[in-house]
Design a protein around this motif. Structure first.
Motif, PDB file in Angstrom:
ATOM      1  N   ARG A  36       0.818  -1.212   0.000  1.00  0.00           N
ATOM      2  CA  ARG A  36       0.000   0.000   0.000  1.00  0.00           C
ATOM      3  C   ARG A  36       0.858   1.271   0.000  1.00  0.00           C
ATOM      4  O   ARG A  36       0.453   2.287  -0.544  1.00  0.00           O
ATOM      5  N   ASN A  37       2.012   1.201   0.636  1.00  0.00           N
ATOM      6  CA  ASN A  37       2.847   2.394   0.793  1.00  0.00           C
ATOM      7  C   ASN A  37       4.126   2.292  -0.031  1.00  0.00           C
ATOM      8  O   ASN A  37       5.176   2.793   0.373  1.00  0.00           O
ATOM      9  N   ALA A  38       4.029   1.657  -1.203  1.00  0.00           N
ATOM     10  CA  ALA A  38       5.223   1.447  -2.033  1.00  0.00           C
ATOM     11  C   ALA A  38       5.879   2.767  -2.433  1.00  0.00           C
ATOM     12  O   ALA A  38       7.114   2.884  -2.426  1.00  0.00           O
ATOM     13  N   GLU A  39       5.072   3.772  -2.772  1.00  0.00           N
ATOM     14  CA  GLU A  39       5.642   5.041  -3.210  1.00  0.00           C
ATOM     15  C   GLU A  39       6.446   5.704  -2.094  1.00  0.00           C
ATOM     16  O   GLU A  39       7.540   6.219  -2.319  1.00  0.00           O
ATOM     17  N   VAL A  40       5.891   5.690  -0.896  1.00  0.00           N
ATOM     18  CA  VAL A  40       6.606   6.286   0.241  1.00  0.00           C
ATOM     19  C   VAL A  40       7.897   5.528   0.521  1.00  0.00           C
ATOM     20  O   VAL A  40       8.943   6.130   0.782  1.00  0.00           O
ATOM     21  N   GLY A  81      13.546   6.193   0.712  1.00  0.00           N
ATOM     22  CA  GLY A  81      14.658   5.295   0.984  1.00  0.00           C
ATOM     23  C   GLY A  81      14.395   4.296   2.091  1.00  0.00           C
ATOM     24  O   GLY A  81      15.319   3.890   2.794  1.00  0.00           O
ATOM     25  N   MET A  82      13.146   3.894   2.241  1.00  0.00           N
ATOM     26  CA  MET A  82      12.794   2.959   3.307  1.00  0.00           C
ATOM     27  C   MET A  82      12.742   1.506   2.836  1.00  0.00           C
ATOM     28  O   MET A  82      12.540   0.595   3.638  1.00  0.00           O
ATOM     29  N   ALA A  83      12.901   1.291   1.517  1.00  0.00           N
ATOM     30  CA  ALA A  83      12.692  -0.045   0.965  1.00  0.00           C
ATOM     31  C   ALA A  83      13.645  -1.069   1.581  1.00  0.00           C
ATOM     32  O   ALA A  83      13.240  -2.172   1.952  1.00  0.00           O
TER      33      ALA A  83
END
Length: 581
Positions: free
Chosen positions: A204-208, A213-215
């Motif tokens: 759901r929050n892939a863009e964020v 840089g949280m991936a």
């Protein structure tokens, strides 16, 4: 699922009892099938004790023909039994899937963040899958174990005792499997649910995740969660797999032990050679259901846990009674001393809010972030139930309506816009299969999005994608506004409807609010910016969950925006936009 005690009067139990005729049929088939299982041992007994001593080929051919017919009958009955069990699972799913889906929808509105997501649907799938597997067949065959042991005793007491000892050992192993596997299986299910929740949140929050840089860090968290799940799953598998292997070895040892005992009896002329083979086959057949039950124990435990969890959830969220159909509201919205707490939480967010609006009035709700505005409007549309007090339409409390009937009279645009996979027309019409094109276009024109829609590639037949991903945020919000206006609802509630709109969208929103009021609707708007409340005539100011002011727009704004006497500079009321009065 008779192994789940204490659920005789549950919805699941009632659905399963509706299939009792099929279960009776399966039980009768199991009786015949287990009698036919004697074919192999009797055939070997006759071959060794009659055919070989007499060297009679016609007798051998006759036995082969009879055995072939019995084997074919056994296979057909076994096939039919399996299909009946599979259809029992399907019937259970058909009886409960709508109820379970409704529970999934109501879960976050009842339990809030403590809800179990899609787990109820997975639980129903687990139960249906188990009923369609070989597991239930093993449980239907287990009661016939004494029959085989009795025949073994009829051959010779020593053979019967040997088979009985083996049965006791394997049944004890089954109980040990149940005891040792219960907790690891439950732990593995919990770890799987947490892992799935993390995956869903990341999607759901892939863009964020990518933009900030949280991936990599969330990938690490996923790896840790997955590692814990794999460890728990492996632990449960090791227990059931290890005990299953032990059971298999013990069954083969028992078969050899029966052969050994039979040979000893033949040597001492206490039994015939045919009894050796027949006893070995019977003892193996007697314990085959135990072996099969152990092999399917993991799926049985999962199905039983799903049964208990789903039954507990359905009791916690009972089926809603069908209320009497009320007349369409047309004159008044009243809020009477409402106190609101988030689902699953006892902390009050809104306290003692009371006001009334008549047909044609528009209310703007303003206040700082966290003041409780969105919580209040969730109660206005019936999404959250008030902790105390009532919200009424034409004097009838919202809980006197079914959600389907109430929804026809309410238009709601939430703060976080969600569109469903389908066409623009389907989303505007709320997926009403009987919707008329002129009504869809009328709602789009009232929302000021008709021109925007017809410029799309396929117009009203344009697919919006999953969660509206094919549209921009502003387009999705305007389509959602048309959805809220579809069907000319009496109460229209818009939560920050201009958060993603440009100047053209703001103007269209104001026109839509005024047009709805002119036809006699009550409109409630929560707005970030002053332009969002241009089309209303009443203002409600909320502060720290309490009603600070309510009344005509000019009067209330003049009251709350007037400069304070004390202090070096005037202090202004800060709106949700972060500084605009």
């Amino acid at each position: 699922m008779a192994a789940a005690p204490g659920v005789r009067r549950s919805e699941l139990g009632e659905a399963l009892r509706a299939c009792r005729g099929a279960f009776v049929g399966v039980g009768l088939m199991s009786f015949v099938i287990n009698l036919l299982y004697l074919t192999g041992s009797i055939f070997m007994l006759e071959v060794y004790d009659r055919v070989l001593p007499s060297r009679s080929v016609p007798t051998l051919i006759g036995l082969i023909v009879i055995a072939t017919g019995l084997y074919m009958a056994q296979g057909v009955l076994d096939l039919i039994r399996g299909r009946i069990l599979g259809r029992i699972g399907t019937a259970l799913d058909e009886a409960l899937n709508a109820r379970v889906f409704d529970t999934v929808v109501r879960l976050p509105l009842t339990l809030g963040t403590r809800s179990e997501g899609l787990q109820p649907l997975r639980d129903l799938d687990n139960i249906r899958s188990f009923l369609g597997s070989m597991g239930p067949s093993a449980f239907f065959d287990l009661p016939w174990l004494p029959l085989y042991l009795g025949i073994c005793f009829a051959f010779h007491v020593a053979i019967g005792v040997t088979a009985l000892v083996g049965a006791i050992v394997l049944v004890s192993l089954t109980l040990v499997t149940e005891y040792l596997s219960r907790q690891p299986a439950r732990a593995a299910m919990g770890l799987a649910a947490r892992r799935n929740d993390l995956a869903a949140a990341s999607r759901r929050n892939a863009e964020v995740m990518v933009a900030m840089g949280m991936a990599a860090r969330l990938n690490q968290r996923w790896g840790e969660a997955n590692e814990r799940y794999l460890a728990g799953h492996q632990n449960a598998s090791d227990i059931t797999g290890g005990l299953g292997a032990i059971a298999k070895v013990l069954r083969m040892m028992l078969q050899s032990a029966v052969l050994g005992v039979g040979a000893y009896l033949v040597i001492h002329q206490e039994a015939t050679a045919g009894i050796i083979i027949a006893g070995s086959i019977l003892s193996a057949r007697a314990l085959a259901p135990v072996d099969l039950a152990i092999a399917h124990w993991k799926s049985f435990v999962a199905a039983r846990q799903s049964w208990e969890r789903l039954n507990r959830l359905l009791e916690q969220i009972p089926e809603r009674p069908k209320p009497h159909q009320l007349q369409a509201p047309a004159s008044r919205l009243s809020v009477e001393g409402v106190g609101i707490a988030a689902p699953g939480d006892q902390r009050m967010i809104i306290q003692d809010v009371s006001f009334a609006l008549t047909a044609g009035q528009g209310l703007g709700v303003i206040g700082s972030s966290g003041s409780g505005k969105s919580s209040l409007i969730r109660a206005l549309v019936g999404v959250w139930q008030p902790f105390r007090g009532k919200v009424r339409l034409d004097g009838a409390a919202l809980d006197q309506w079914s959600s389907d009937m109430l929804g026809r009279h309410i238009g709601y645009l939430p703060q976080d816009v969600e569109l469903f996979s389908g066409t623009v027309a389907q989303n505007i019409s709320r997926f009403d299969t009987s919707a008329k094109s002129e009504d869809i276009i009328a709602a789009a024109k009232e929302a000021g999005v008709h021109e925007m829609i017809i410029k799309m590639r396929d117009g009203y037949n344009t697919h919006v994608g999953e969660q509206g991903s094919a549209l921009s945020a502003g387009q999705a919000q305007r389509v959602a506004l048309a959805r809220a206006l579809y069907g000319d609802p009496f109460l229209i509630v818009l939560d920050e409807p201009n958060s993603n709109l440009d100047t053209e969208g703001d103007e269209a929103l104001t026109r839509a609010v005024r047009a709805a009021r002119e036809r006699g609707a009550v409109v409630v708007v929560v707005a970030h910016r002053p332009i969002g409340i241009e089309g209303v005539d009443q203002i409600l100011v909320v502060k720290d969950g309490r009603m600070q002011a309510f009344g005509p727009k000019e009067q209330v704004l003049a009251q709350v925006l007037q400069p304070r006497v004390a202090g070096p500079a005037p202090i202004k009321i800060v709106s949700d936009a972060g500084g605009k009065p």
